[in-house]
Scaffold this active site. Sequence first.
Site, PDB file in Angstrom:
ATOM      1  N   GLY A 146       0.833  -1.167   0.034  1.00 38.76           N
ATOM      2  CA  GLY A 146      -0.059   0.001   0.065  1.00 38.76           C
ATOM      3  C   GLY A 146       1.047   1.181  -0.157  1.00 38.76           C
ATOM      4  O   GLY A 146       1.858   1.120   0.169  1.00 38.76           O
ATOM      5  N   GLY A 192       0.039  -5.233   0.473  1.00 39.98           N
ATOM      6  CA  GLY A 192      -1.020  -5.196  -0.199  1.00 39.98           C
ATOM      7  C   GLY A 192      -0.910  -5.613  -1.569  1.00 39.98           C
ATOM      8  O   GLY A 192      -1.878  -6.370  -2.328  1.00 39.98           O
ATOM      9  N   GLU A 232       5.245  -5.965   7.475  1.00 42.69           N
ATOM     10  CA  GLU A 232       4.503  -4.932   8.295  1.00 42.69           C
ATOM     11  C   GLU A 232       5.258  -4.462   9.705  1.00 42.69           C
ATOM     12  O   GLU A 232       5.209  -3.627  10.146  1.00 42.69           O
ATOM     13  CB  GLU A 232       3.230  -5.320   8.541  1.00 42.69           C
ATOM     14  CG  GLU A 232       2.386  -5.041   7.222  1.00 42.69           C
ATOM     15  CD  GLU A 232       2.614  -6.229   6.230  1.00 42.69           C
ATOM     16  OE1 GLU A 232       2.043  -6.141   5.091  1.00 42.69           O
ATOM     17  OE2 GLU A 232       3.156  -7.339   6.482  1.00 42.69           O
ATOM     18  N   ASP A 256      -1.769  -7.764   7.049  1.00 44.33           N
ATOM     19  CA  ASP A 256      -3.037  -7.427   6.725  1.00 44.33           C
ATOM     20  C   ASP A 256      -3.339  -7.878   5.226  1.00 44.33           C
ATOM     21  O   ASP A 256      -2.540  -9.048   5.097  1.00 44.33           O
ATOM     22  CB  ASP A 256      -3.420  -5.915   6.824  1.00 44.33           C
ATOM     23  CG  ASP A 256      -2.758  -5.193   5.855  1.00 44.33           C
ATOM     24  OD1 ASP A 256      -1.847  -5.541   5.191  1.00 44.33           O
ATOM     25  OD2 ASP A 256      -3.381  -3.858   5.390  1.00 44.33           O
TER      26      ASP A 256
END
Length: 359
Positions: A67, A122, A145, A153
Amino acid sequence: MSDESNVLVRTEGRIGRLTLNRPKAINALTHDMVVDIHAALEKWADDDAVEAVLLDGAGERGLCAGGDIVAIHRDASVSDDLEQALATPSGVFWRDEYILNAYISHYPKPYIALMDGIVMGGGVGVSAHANTRIVTDRTRMAMPEVGIGFSPDVGGTHLLANAPGELGTYLALTAANINGADAIAIGFADHYLPADQIPAFVEALTGSAAAVSDVIADFTIAPPEAELLAKQHWIDEAFAFDTAVQIVEHLRGRDDPDARAAADVVAAKSPTSVEVTLRSLRSITPDTTLESALQNEFRVSIHFLVHPELAEGIRAQVIDKDRQPKWSPPTLSDVDPAVVEGFFAPLPDDLTLTNGAQS
């Protein structure tokens, strides 16, 4: 279709093509890109002229580096109010991104993710939930992360928890990169394609009448031996504990230099992120659905958005690039279990998935 679009959406023969088109940012995802991908997939799902979908990335560096964390930094820690966090651009982005991840996992046609080059965060979310996942000899995959004060995620906790043994726990807590053969071995990918065959593979998909499955079979080969599996004997033993403190202590007590190096890597990540991530992984059972994992990740993500750890991690790694994050608390032994548990508290407006499954 404009070459300036962040997602190039077009049909070529019987194939719907999606190309992530931010090559200077290694195709990092934005909210608009998520919306455009979802809209195209929904359109093609009902289009009899489209037999399959192909996802790839523009440029030579990779499919997608994750992301847009610079944008996330603008929203991080601006308020400790969860309702305000949910309404930020990052909160809205995550909601739509996770809904897309779930939708991809149920896509009714072959969804071919070409996971060439860098595939992180992502990028894993838009590819590793596909029904047809292709890696190459250039693939470098990771869920990094914990290094920015966040937690895996985009359904990453579901993928990691279902990897063989404790390999997923190892990858989550160290943020280690893996290659294409490793990705197949742990269940993140299905097929191995030599990178120099990509142009011919795409041409065969888009320009021939052969069955999509036959084209894939003709071009993909057996992967080389997975390097990660050679470490599994000590990884499974060391990463089976339920606290990161125990994991690090065990790693430091081993004779294997790779194990001792892993201890230092885990200890250098955000202590809060490491413990929250481990708690997330341990909450997943064989019966846990991807949708349930995404629901949990949404709660965790929003809680991180109001926690100073995420802002500090992005600052150190991406904004100031001093690579010297000041984690709070600074060590794993200082992490309060009650604080960790707080990351999993329900939100005022929780995520609802649109594919028929709800929490």
